[in-house]
Design an enzyme around this catalytic site. Sequence first.
Site, PDB file in Angstrom:
ATOM      1  N   GLU A 281     -10.522  46.468 -16.766  1.00 31.61           N
ATOM      2  CA  GLU A 281     -10.350  46.354 -15.403  1.00 31.61           C
ATOM      3  C   GLU A 281      -8.582  46.605 -15.402  1.00 31.61           C
ATOM      4  OE1 GLU A 281     -11.224  45.903 -11.200  1.00 31.61           O
ATOM      5  OE2 GLU A 281     -12.249  46.328 -12.961  1.00 31.61           O
ATOM      6  N   GLU A 312      -4.041  52.132  -7.969  1.00 30.70           N
ATOM      7  CA  GLU A 312      -4.253  52.257  -9.402  1.00 30.70           C
ATOM      8  C   GLU A 312      -4.589  53.576  -9.908  1.00 30.70           C
ATOM      9  OE1 GLU A 312      -5.023  47.468  -9.455  1.00 30.70           O
ATOM     10  OE2 GLU A 312      -6.778  48.970  -9.851  1.00 30.70           O
ATOM     11  N   ASP A 470     -12.063  42.354  -8.297  1.00 39.17           N
ATOM     12  CA  ASP A 470     -12.789  41.948  -9.401  1.00 39.17           C
ATOM     13  C   ASP A 470     -14.228  41.586  -9.206  1.00 39.17           C
ATOM     14  OD1 ASP A 470     -10.083  41.787 -10.895  1.00 39.17           O
ATOM     15  OD2 ASP A 470      -9.908  39.638 -10.148  1.00 39.17           O
TER      16      ASP A 470
END
Length: 491
Positions: A281, A312, A470
Amino acid sequence: MDIQEWEQRHTEAFHNVKEALPYLDGMFVAYNSNIDAIKHLSEEDLSRLIGFFKEAEIQERVETYPREINEPLDFMARLLISMREGKAAEIPAHTSDTHEWLKEHLGFDYARMGGQAGIISNLLSRLELKKVVAYVPWLSEEQAEYFVAADNLLHPKIEDGKVILKHPTEAFKPGIESKVNWILEYSKDLEVSCNGSNFKVPRDNRLIISSRPKWIRLEMDREVYEHLDTIFPIDGAMLSGYQMIKEEYEDGSTYKDYVEKSVKVIEKLKALNPELRIHVELTSIQDRIIRKAILTEIVAKHVHSLGLDTVEVANALNVLGHEELSYSVIRKEENGITSLYQGAVQLLKDLSLERVHVHSLGFYICILAKGHPLTLKEHRDSLLFSSTLAAAKAVSGEIENLEEVEAGLKVPISGKGIEDLENFKLYCTGRNLCTPDEFEYGYIYGADHDAVIIPSKVVEKPKATVGIGDAISAGAFAAMIARMKQKQERE
């Protein structure tokens, strides 16, 4: 795209995954956890904080734009900068001085589990898996208290030269300090006055003081590494926290040493179970050298799956030499979803991955290498389950058990997500990646990859936003492996 059809698919997927989860033997989650101390700042709080300093000194420090927090004056300067711009910021602090100062002079409203591995461990435990093994190199007694009090959540502990699994509250290292991040939230229109400068905060946001103590090392204890077989049986591993690796350390070691150690752990996990799937992750990494090293030396060719958000994706593409595509992703214009898809495909190729899962507000994209053991519908079920899970977490702030996840089904699908997918449809059908009917199912077929794309559920006013990404990644990854185990045992 038919919203009602997608609502029905969410419901079906939830029940399919719920049935599959018991097939999992266990999940391993490492490395980062911390304590988040949250304070929502009022005008009175701000006025009191400013009063501890000479206003002219605050202004001087604002002009230097400190990149890290070495003393309380640095904190004050970055808080005012963040408030003035209305932009979220995360600034590292390498000592506990500012933490102690904030505890004494401000205090916090409440504290909670922070850090990707900590959040994911608690979440997977509440999905009632048989076993979740967490591993945090700096597990303190205080930190251990923030793990869920559940029999299925375990942590390696070294006793008499042996490694045994115990609940984190029985496995902490005595004498270890806690890693505490401060999250200072502020509201739109809060009035700020300092050294003759007056302004109103333009939007709700937050400043995070990220604790990066010098003693933090992202590595596994030698005894745990040597007895890694103790954590088995496990079917999957979710690894995070690599952003905490530094270029150089005071003892002369460098990031290369910690990259090498990280890869050794991954290789040993795979050697102990060749069927094991490993997910990394990603998160925001300011240091370009570390960002590139994580991608090219830890992720590439060593792990199977990568989870990340839009920013990201752009940052990853940038350090891998795809500047134009990176810029196109970050602009988020009408064709932004097309650039995001192309960027995710590029990451799959460059990093030799089996799976790249991108979560964006309103939709998720999952790029898959050809020959994956699951069908696209089974992958779609995994994404839809994670959409429901994230919605349930956003509504309540926390999920206590698998039954509570079902509440996420009541959250509506994002209209903006549907709109973005409709814009993307022309690109896919125009390039023969799929027929219009296949796109309605969320299926895309590239020459060297497949893909699944879904509209997701979005909570308008979430009770909590930290950990939503998450939850999306962990939910989808666990669901995928559960479906694989279920399929394998039925054949």
